[in-house]
Every structure is written in structure tokens, then in C-alpha cells.
Design an enzyme around this catalytic site. Structure first.
Site, PDB file in Angstrom:
ATOM      1  N   VAL A 127       0.860  -1.186   0.000  1.00 59.25           N
ATOM      2  CA  VAL A 127       0.000   0.000   0.000  1.00 59.25           C
ATOM      3  C   VAL A 127       0.890   1.228   0.000  1.00 59.25           C
ATOM      4  CG1 VAL A 127      -1.936   1.151   1.113  1.00 59.25           C
ATOM      5  CG2 VAL A 127      -1.656  -1.324   1.353  1.00 59.25           C
ATOM      6  N   GLY A 181       3.927   3.306   0.272  1.00 60.75           N
ATOM      7  CA  GLY A 181       5.187   3.014   0.938  1.00 60.75           C
ATOM      8  C   GLY A 181       5.043   2.088   2.125  1.00 60.75           C
ATOM      9  N   HIS A 208      -4.175  -4.196   7.763  1.00 57.25           N
ATOM     10  CA  HIS A 208      -4.627  -4.427   6.383  1.00 57.25           C
ATOM     11  C   HIS A 208      -4.967  -5.906   6.169  1.00 57.25           C
ATOM     12  CE1 HIS A 208      -4.873  -1.585   3.044  1.00 57.25           C
ATOM     13  NE2 HIS A 208      -4.776  -2.607   2.223  1.00 57.25           N
ATOM     14  N   ASN A 250     -10.347  -2.582   3.027  1.00 55.95           N
ATOM     15  CA  ASN A 250      -9.804  -2.289   4.356  1.00 55.95           C
ATOM     16  C   ASN A 250     -10.197  -0.897   4.840  1.00 55.95           C
ATOM     17  OD1 ASN A 250      -7.750  -4.642   5.015  1.00 55.95           O
ATOM     18  ND2 ASN A 250      -7.476  -4.162   2.850  1.00 55.95           N
ATOM     19  N   GLY A 251     -10.111   0.097   3.951  1.00 54.57           N
ATOM     20  CA  GLY A 251     -10.443   1.460   4.349  1.00 54.57           C
ATOM     21  C   GLY A 251     -11.901   1.606   4.727  1.00 54.57           C
ATOM     22  N   THR A 280     -13.979  -0.743   5.708  1.00 51.36           N
ATOM     23  CA  THR A 280     -14.241  -1.494   6.938  1.00 51.36           C
ATOM     24  C   THR A 280     -13.695  -0.758   8.152  1.00 51.36           C
ATOM     25  OG1 THR A 280     -14.106  -3.562   5.671  1.00 51.36           O
ATOM     26  CG2 THR A 280     -13.957  -3.730   8.066  1.00 51.36           C
ATOM     27  N   SER A 281     -12.523  -0.162   8.040  1.00 55.46           N
ATOM     28  CA  SER A 281     -11.931   0.577   9.157  1.00 55.46           C
ATOM     29  C   SER A 281     -12.768   1.800   9.510  1.00 55.46           C
ATOM     30  CB  SER A 281     -10.504   1.002   8.808  1.00 55.46           C
ATOM     31  OG  SER A 281      -9.672  -0.119   8.592  1.00 55.46           O
ATOM     32  N   TYR A 294      -5.064  10.420   3.639  1.00 53.99           N
ATOM     33  CA  TYR A 294      -3.962   9.483   3.410  1.00 53.99           C
ATOM     34  C   TYR A 294      -2.630  10.046   3.909  1.00 53.99           C
ATOM     35  CZ  TYR A 294      -6.948   6.427   0.631  1.00 53.99           C
ATOM     36  OH  TYR A 294      -7.934   5.555   0.229  1.00 53.99           O
TER      37      TYR A 294
END
EC number: 2.7.7.108
Length: 495
Positions: free
Chosen positions: A331, A333, A378, A384-385, A387-388, A415
Site C-alpha cells: 500500500v 510506501g 490491512h 480495508n479502508g 471497513t476501518s 492518506y
């Protein structure tokens, strides 16, 4: 006279005769306790030495952990224990990895282009300081910003720009952030350490006052009865807004009107992909699951998170929905943990999520930390985003807050703050979530106020914003504009 004969010695007892007859055996038996005694002393001395070495190493390591951002210790966030993201066990497990990361970063060499940028940044930095000393603050500010853009992780640039912000711009929060970054890069920088010791307590107090203000607004919203028609309309609008912005952050191109149409009519929109439709429907399922079940639960388990993800991805990728990923992902870096570590990390996350320790956290801090920890692990191949963010809002709703809307126009800032958290300072991300929380509360309070015209929840485009503003008749136009600018500008800064 003859010498008197010595009387004969008495006969030896049988035991003594046996001892005299076998002296080597007696000596060997006598030496056994002495040898055992020496072994015990040697063992005790060795144990003490090992303990002292371990204590010294631990204290030395603790000093390093307090200085280095790579290791998420209590220093990770305002040196307060309740903000530490990892347990002592996790620190020990990850120590070798972090030590290697530090040594690699210290020994890294710059490319020719990077060195050129650094040299140019230092020239801009010297010019900025000269402008500042001559009273040309505006020019100095632009030069400082230019230097930071060229070398965002150079300790000298961070340090000097932070001092300018602290003393000239009165932005002590951002100054403290730059001092923190300078320390993570150069732990032995005495100036950065002295500056941070000066600003840390002040910033902590400011953050605390901000959280108290959020609690006051939450209480004001909670005092409004559920039967209030304006509140019901605001909640319905916020529902559409939340889905629109959450999928928009991930790249969905649906407009707010199209999102609302899909949710209300279940009809397809021409010119849009099936996946974009399914992302909206998946968020709808997940939010209904939260409202019907999850928000009432005392504890949130891994199973609950999997069920949440299964609904998010149910229409997009039903095979991967509710399943941990089985491949390594990258994802930007950030390199998340490998698939073999996910089960253990999620178990630790579950323990943290339901531990007694979190009762000491403010709900906004707790929700923001949970968001970051989950997205950092992750655990899924996709989603993932979303759900978080859903988990974060579940925790906020349990504490009496409304679901927070993170505007898609703030995507780059969102971000960026996650990246800063990965680099060691999660406070900017927590403050960003606090900003979004306050704006959401303001919008609810405005929608339920006695003003003649309700403020729009969120605006999609500048033209739409201008049209709505022209229709507003309330005298307090400045505050309306500031709220709209938050969702339109991309700065995310509070007025």
C-alpha cells in the site's frame, strides 16, 4: 638417669583407625560440599551479572525507543501510555525488524536528484531565516514551505520551520509536530528535544480542550429528541452522505444524486460500472448491519469485523468478503504484515479493542486508534479502508456520537495523516478525525436549529455550493461558508 619412656598412646577408636587407614576417601568426601558451595556461588554471580546486563540493555533500549519513531512505545503519542499502539509483547516481537529499519534508514545514501533537492532546500531555508530576521514574514513563510516541500524529512528544515510557526505564526500544534518529526529522524538532536519538551504539555492541553468541546456538542445533540423531524431528515441525509463519501475516497465516481438514487430505487445508473454500483450496495448492507446489531454489542470480535467486511464486499467480491487475505499486499510506501501473521495480529487487535485499558481513552481517540490499527494491519485483499471507517463509526456511535463523515475532497489529507502515523506520529490523524467529528456535529446541530433555512449537509461541487449559499437567508453567512469550505477546499483546517 635414663630418659623416661613416653607412655604408650591409647589405642585409636575404630572410627579413627578407619579414617587414618583411608585418608584420601575422607578428603574427597570433605571436598564435595566445598565444590558444591562454589558452584552455587558461581551460579548466583552469573545470574546477577545476567540480570544487570539485561537491566542495562532494557534501560538503554527504552531510551532508544523514546527517541525513535520506528518503535511504537509510550512516546508514540504525547508520551501517554494510553496511546501506545502496541503491547510490550509486540514491541519485543517487532524489535528486530524495527532495529533493521533504523539501521537501513541511517545508512541510506541519497541519489543525485535527492541531494540536489536537499541542497536547494537548505538554500531556501537560509533565505527564509534572513527574511524572518528582517521582518518579511510573508516571504519567509513561502520560503519555509518551499524548503519543506523539497526536503520534508530533513531535521534542520523541520526544526527551523517549526520555530517559525511557533514564534511567528502562533501555530504551536504544527510546530510540535515538526519537532516530533525532527526527533524521529535525528534522535540526538538536542534543539529538537528541547523545543518538544517546551511544546508537548501545551499541545496536550489544547488537544484535551478540543475533546471536551466535542463532548459538549455531542451532549447538545443527544438532548434533541429522536422524534424531531429535522433530526430525522438530517440522519437520512447523513446516511446517503456517508456512503457517497466513503466509496468516493476509494475512487468511486458516483455523484451524490446518483448514490441516493441507487439506494432509494435500486435502479442502475447509466454509464457507471457494475463494481461502482455494488460498492454502494455493499456499504448499505454494512451500515444496516451496524445499526441493527453491532452498535448494541458490548464487545466487538474478529467475527464481527469479518461479518462487516463480508457485507462491504458482498456484491463486489463475495469470495473474498469476510476472509483474511492470503497474499502479500503493498500500500504505497507501507508494507502490511504477511498473511501468515494476520491471525495473531487480529487476535491482539481484538484483545486491545475490548480491553479495560480503552475505558481511559476519549471516544474520538479510541475510534481513531482503532481505525488506524485495523487499516495498518490491512487484513483484507480489498475493502480495508471502508471497513476501518465503519468500525470507527461503530465505536463513536456506541459513545453517543453520530457517524462521522470524512469528505472525499479530503482524501489526500486523510492518506497523508495515515502516512504520518506510519512514520511515528498518530496525533495528526487523531486531530483530523476530531475535525471531521466536529464538522459532522455542527451540521447536525445546524440542521436541527431554529434557523429559517437548514444548512446543506455536504456539497459536491463549487457551483452547487455557490447556488446553495445564494439561497441562504441566515445572517451568519461567515460560519456557513467555513463549514462548506471544510468539505470543498481540501485543507481540512478548522476556521
Amino acid at each position: 638417669m635414663g630418659t623416661e619412656a613416653e607412655p604408650p598412646s591409647p589405642p585409636s577408636p575404630p572410627a579413627q583407625q578407619q579414617e587414618q587407614a583411608n585418608p584420601p576417601v575422607w578428603n574427597a568426601q570433605n571436598q564435595k560440599p566445598a565444590r558444591l558451595y562454589r558452584l552455587v556461588l558461581f551460579f548466583i554471580a552469573g545470574s546477577l551479572t545476567a540480570w544487570m546486563f539485561h537491566a542495562f540493555s532494557s534501560s538503554n533500549l527504552a531510551w532508544k525507543l523514546r527517541q525513535l519513531h520506528h518503535l511504537p512505545t509510550a512516546h508514540y503519542l504525547q508520551t501517554r501510555d494510553e496511546f501506545a499502539l502496541y503491547s510490550v509483547e509486540e514491541l519485543n516481537a517487532f524489535k528486530e525488524f524495527y532495529d533493521k529499519s533504523v539501521s537501513d534508514s541511517v545508512g541510506a545514501s541519497f541519489t543525485e536528484a535527492e541531494q540536489t533537492s536537499i541542497n536547494e532546500a537548505l538554500v531556501s531555508l537560509r533565505m527564509a531565516q534572513d527574511m524572518y530576521l528582517t521582518g518579511k514574514d510573508d516571504k519567509a513563510a513561502r520560503l519555509f514551505e518551499h524548503a519543506l516541500a523539497l526536503a520534508p524529512r530533513h531535521p534542520e528544515v523541520l526544526l527551523r520551520y517549526g520555530e517559525f510557526l511557533e514564534h511567528n505564526q502562533r501555530n504551536i500544534v504544527l510546530a510540535d509536530q515538526y519537532y516530533f518529526q525532527a526527533l524521529t529522524i535525528s534522535p540526538s538532536n538536542s534543539e529538537a528535544l528541547a523545543n518538544r519538551q517546551r511544546t508537548a504539555d501545551v499541545v496536550q492541553n489544547l488537544d484535551q480542550r478540543r475533546l471536551e468541546s466535542l463532548d459538549s456538542k455531542r451532549d447538545a445533540l443527544s438532548a434533541i429528541h429522536e422524534s424531531n423531524a429535522a433530526l430525522r431528515r438530517a440522519k437520512k441525509e447523513a446516511y446517503f452522505q456517508h456512503i457517497y463519501h466513503s466509496v468516493g475516497i476509494e475512487g468511486n465516481t458516483m455523484t451524490l444524486a446518483q448514490t441516493r438514487s441507487i439506494l432509494e430505487t435500486r435502479m442502475a445508473v447509466d454509464g457507471k460500472s457494475i463494481d461502482e454500483h455494488n460498492e454502494i450496495l455493499g456499504m448499505d448492507l454494512a451500515m444496516k448491519y451496524i445499526n441493527a446489531s453491532l452498535v448494541q454489542k458490548i464487545e466487538i470480535t474478529i467475527k464481527d469485523i469479518l461479518e462487516l467486511h463480508r457485507r462491504v464486499m458482498g456484491h463486489v467480491d463475495p469470495i473474498e468478503g469476510g476472509e483474511f487475505r492470503r497474499n502479500q499486499v503493498y500500500v504505497g510506501g507501507h508494507i502490511p504484515p504477511g498473511p501468515g501473521d494476520l491471525a495473531l495480529l487480529m487476535q491482539r487487535f481484538e484483545r486491545w479493542l475490548n480491553s479495560e485499558h480503552i475505558s481511559t481513552l476519549h471516544p474520538v481517540n479510541y475510534a481513531a486508534l482503532a481505525h488506524y490499527k485495523l487499516v495498518h494491519i490491512h487484513p483484507f485483499i480489498d475493502g480495508n479502508g471502508r471497513t476501518s471507517r465503519l468500525l470507527m463509526n461503530t465505536l463513536l456511535m456506541r459513545a453517543g456520537y453520530p457517524p462521522v463523515i470524512i469528505p472525499k475532497q479530503q482524501r489526500s489529507k486523510y492518506y497523508h495523516f495515515l502516512k504520518l502515523a506510519n512514520e511515528g506520529d498518530i496525533r495528526p490523524f487523531v486531530r483530523f478525525i476530531a475535525d471531521c467529528t466536529e464538522k459532522t456535529l455542527d451540521l447536525y446541530l445546524w440542521a436541527t436549529s431554529d434557523l429559517p433555512q437548514q444548512i446543506p449537509m455536504l456539497i459536491q461541487t463549487e457551483s452547487e455550493a455557490g447556488e446553495r449559499l445564494a439561497q441562504m437567508q441566515s445572517p451568519n453567512v461567515a460560519q456557513r461558508s467555513s463549514i462548506l469550505e471544510f468539505y470543498e477546499s481540501g485543507s481540512g483546517a478548522l476556521p
